[in-house]
Design a protein around this motif. Sequence first.
Motif, PDB file in Angstrom:
ATOM      1  N   ILE A 123       0.689  -1.234   0.032  1.00 45.50           N
ATOM      2  CA  ILE A 123       0.043   0.095   0.117  1.00 45.50           C
ATOM      3  C   ILE A 123       1.016   1.098  -0.036  1.00 45.50           C
ATOM      4  CG2 ILE A 123      -1.633   1.301   1.264  1.00 45.50           C
ATOM      5  CD1 ILE A 123      -2.945  -1.271   2.052  1.00 45.50           C
ATOM      6  N   ALA A 124       2.041   1.183   0.693  1.00 41.04           N
ATOM      7  CA  ALA A 124       3.072   2.388   0.660  1.00 41.04           C
ATOM      8  C   ALA A 124       3.281   2.654  -0.681  1.00 41.04           C
ATOM      9  CB  ALA A 124       4.060   2.144   1.558  1.00 41.04           C
ATOM     10  N   VAL A 125       3.472   1.748  -1.336  1.00 39.20           N
ATOM     11  CA  VAL A 125       4.026   1.935  -2.967  1.00 39.20           C
ATOM     12  C   VAL A 125       2.932   2.595  -3.702  1.00 39.20           C
ATOM     13  CG1 VAL A 125       4.502   0.768  -5.208  1.00 39.20           C
ATOM     14  CG2 VAL A 125       5.592   0.201  -2.795  1.00 39.20           C
ATOM     15  N   ILE A 126       1.480   1.894  -3.482  1.00 38.49           N
ATOM     16  CA  ILE A 126       0.652   2.512  -4.174  1.00 38.49           C
ATOM     17  C   ILE A 126       0.442   4.181  -3.765  1.00 38.49           C
ATOM     18  CG2 ILE A 126      -2.017   2.635  -4.211  1.00 38.49           C
ATOM     19  CD1 ILE A 126      -1.783  -0.349  -3.624  1.00 38.49           C
ATOM     20  N   LEU A 127       0.718   4.402  -2.423  1.00 39.77           N
ATOM     21  CA  LEU A 127       0.648   6.146  -2.034  1.00 39.77           C
ATOM     22  C   LEU A 127       1.816   6.795  -2.441  1.00 39.77           C
ATOM     23  CD1 LEU A 127      -1.113   5.196   1.209  1.00 39.77           C
ATOM     24  CD2 LEU A 127      -2.343   5.945  -1.008  1.00 39.77           C
ATOM     25  N   GLY A 128       2.834   6.056  -3.421  1.00 37.88           N
ATOM     26  CA  GLY A 128       4.122   6.809  -3.769  1.00 37.88           C
ATOM     27  C   GLY A 128       4.935   6.891  -2.886  1.00 37.88           C
ATOM     28  N   GLN A 129       5.476   5.781  -2.000  1.00 37.65           N
ATOM     29  CA  GLN A 129       6.442   5.875  -1.159  1.00 37.65           C
ATOM     30  C   GLN A 129       7.069   4.470  -1.117  1.00 37.65           C
ATOM     31  OE1 GLN A 129       6.833   8.270   1.241  1.00 37.65           O
ATOM     32  NE2 GLN A 129       4.995   9.132   0.142  1.00 37.65           N
ATOM     33  N   ASP A 130       8.172   4.508  -0.942  1.00 44.13           N
ATOM     34  CA  ASP A 130       9.312   3.294  -1.277  1.00 44.13           C
ATOM     35  C   ASP A 130       9.345   2.318   0.013  1.00 44.13           C
ATOM     36  OD1 ASP A 130      10.106   4.281  -3.749  1.00 44.13           O
ATOM     37  OD2 ASP A 130      11.636   5.700  -2.571  1.00 44.13           O
ATOM     38  N   SER A 131       8.858   2.657   1.309  1.00 47.30           N
ATOM     39  CA  SER A 131       8.932   1.823   2.313  1.00 47.30           C
ATOM     40  C   SER A 131       7.660   2.261   3.316  1.00 47.30           C
ATOM     41  CB  SER A 131      10.174   1.817   3.052  1.00 47.30           C
ATOM     42  OG  SER A 131      10.308   3.307   3.780  1.00 47.30           O
ATOM     43  N   SER A 132       7.492   1.266   4.303  1.00 47.96           N
ATOM     44  CA  SER A 132       6.579   1.475   5.388  1.00 47.96           C
ATOM     45  C   SER A 132       7.303   1.530   6.795  1.00 47.96           C
ATOM     46  CB  SER A 132       5.521   0.336   5.118  1.00 47.96           C
ATOM     47  OG  SER A 132       4.604   0.398   6.375  1.00 47.96           O
ATOM     48  N   SER A 133       6.695   2.215   7.559  1.00 44.85           N
ATOM     49  CA  SER A 133       6.910   2.379   8.877  1.00 44.85           C
ATOM     50  C   SER A 133       6.663   0.934   9.767  1.00 44.85           C
ATOM     51  CB  SER A 133       6.622   3.331   9.743  1.00 44.85           C
ATOM     52  OG  SER A 133       5.136   3.412   9.523  1.00 44.85           O
ATOM     53  N   ASN A 134       5.806   0.090   9.226  1.00 45.44           N
ATOM     54  CA  ASN A 134       5.343  -1.307   9.700  1.00 45.44           C
ATOM     55  C   ASN A 134       5.825  -2.510   9.031  1.00 45.44           C
ATOM     56  OD1 ASN A 134       3.603   0.318  11.447  1.00 45.44           O
ATOM     57  ND2 ASN A 134       2.011   0.267   9.562  1.00 45.44           N
ATOM     58  N   GLU A 135       5.843  -3.620   9.658  1.00 42.08           N
ATOM     59  CA  GLU A 135       6.447  -4.769   9.036  1.00 42.08           C
ATOM     60  C   GLU A 135       5.151  -5.602   8.690  1.00 42.08           C
ATOM     61  OE1 GLU A 135       8.226  -8.025  11.146  1.00 42.08           O
ATOM     62  OE2 GLU A 135       8.090  -6.690  13.140  1.00 42.08           O
ATOM     63  N   THR A 136       5.264  -6.202   7.670  1.00 46.19           N
ATOM     64  CA  THR A 136       4.241  -7.169   7.321  1.00 46.19           C
ATOM     65  C   THR A 136       4.484  -8.658   7.187  1.00 46.19           C
ATOM     66  OG1 THR A 136       3.040  -5.693   6.059  1.00 46.19           O
ATOM     67  CG2 THR A 136       2.391  -7.802   5.655  1.00 46.19           C
ATOM     68  N   TYR A 137       4.436  -9.530   7.691  1.00 43.38           N
ATOM     69  CA  TYR A 137       4.644 -11.011   7.716  1.00 43.38           C
ATOM     70  C   TYR A 137       3.278 -12.109   7.692  1.00 43.38           C
ATOM     71  CZ  TYR A 137       4.234 -10.971  12.921  1.00 43.38           C
ATOM     72  OH  TYR A 137       3.549 -10.780  14.240  1.00 43.38           O
ATOM     73  N   ILE A 138       3.644 -13.061   7.412  1.00 41.08           N
ATOM     74  CA  ILE A 138       2.439 -14.348   7.326  1.00 41.08           C
ATOM     75  C   ILE A 138       2.068 -14.728   8.711  1.00 41.08           C
ATOM     76  CG2 ILE A 138       1.828 -16.348   6.237  1.00 41.08           C
ATOM     77  CD1 ILE A 138       1.577 -14.218   4.231  1.00 41.08           C
ATOM     78  N   GLN A 139       0.848 -14.684   8.975  1.00 43.46           N
ATOM     79  CA  GLN A 139       0.616 -15.040  10.340  1.00 43.46           C
ATOM     80  C   GLN A 139       0.050 -16.530   9.936  1.00 43.46           C
ATOM     81  OE1 GLN A 139       1.209 -14.553  13.503  1.00 43.46           O
ATOM     82  NE2 GLN A 139      -0.080 -12.744  13.802  1.00 43.46           N
ATOM     83  N   VAL A 140      -0.853 -16.660   9.217  1.00 43.04           N
ATOM     84  CA  VAL A 140      -1.414 -17.903   8.819  1.00 43.04           C
ATOM     85  C   VAL A 140      -1.012 -18.506   7.160  1.00 43.04           C
ATOM     86  CG1 VAL A 140      -3.678 -19.142   8.436  1.00 43.04           C
ATOM     87  CG2 VAL A 140      -3.341 -17.472  10.272  1.00 43.04           C
ATOM     88  N   ALA A 141      -0.418 -19.523   7.208  1.00 41.75           N
ATOM     89  CA  ALA A 141       0.248 -19.864   6.046  1.00 41.75           C
ATOM     90  C   ALA A 141      -0.756 -20.149   4.766  1.00 41.75           C
ATOM     91  CB  ALA A 141       0.985 -21.235   6.295  1.00 41.75           C
ATOM     92  N   GLY A 142      -0.287 -19.678   3.536  1.00 42.25           N
ATOM     93  CA  GLY A 142      -1.329 -20.023   2.525  1.00 42.25           C
ATOM     94  C   GLY A 142      -0.408 -19.727   1.165  1.00 42.25           C
ATOM     95  N   ASN A 143      -0.972 -19.023   0.109  1.00 43.37           N
ATOM     96  CA  ASN A 143      -0.431 -19.037  -1.084  1.00 43.37           C
ATOM     97  C   ASN A 143      -0.885 -17.829  -1.721  1.00 43.37           C
ATOM     98  OD1 ASN A 143      -2.907 -20.249  -2.240  1.00 43.37           O
ATOM     99  ND2 ASN A 143      -1.647 -22.013  -2.019  1.00 43.37           N
TER     100      ASN A 143
END
Length: 197
Positions: A123-143
């Motif tokens: 979402i940060a990229v969509i809003l014109g940024q290169d990075s986010s102040s948050n981290e995003t990781y997988i909590q429930v495995a999937g694909n």
Amino acid sequence: MAALPRQGFAIARFEAYAWHRPSVTSDAADSKRYALLPAWERALPESLFRNRVLKSLSPEDFALLRPSLHRVELDIKAQLEIAHQPIRNGYFPERGIASVVATMTGGRQCEVGIIGYDGMTGIAVILGQDSSSNETYIQVAGNGWRLPVEILRPAVAESPSLRTSVLDYAHAFLVQSSRTALVNGHSKIEERLARWC
């Protein structure tokens, strides 16, 4: 009538390609395998995808992204975005759940959003940024599907309708994040867990 068996065959071939191939192949191997499919199979519509952002795109917008989408396994704890680091890929989950986590000074963390098959990362990229102040990781495995940012960014710049679609999702995610903060601050554990169901 003759097109129905061919369409059914295309769907079966697509599923065999997309969901049952080894997950350890490289992007180059993935692109090569995809390129070997007949053109009419490479052009399968977004309606065959489960991810709602991809399904919502017009055929023209979907065509901008489809050649660069790579199927990936999303293992538990896999990091999709690292705080304050350049975002390299957007992810469109088909199954599983990603957590967006904010970190305070001292290391305390709080989940501020979740992303499932209804959404995307980057979402940060969509809003014109290169990075986010948050981290995003997988909590429930999937694909799901991975799209390099160097493809996503110019596609969004090129197509006003694609930009509108992803910005609509970004707005929905921000609304969800505010609700997450509200529920985490004022609701019982049972109510907080209900949104995971």
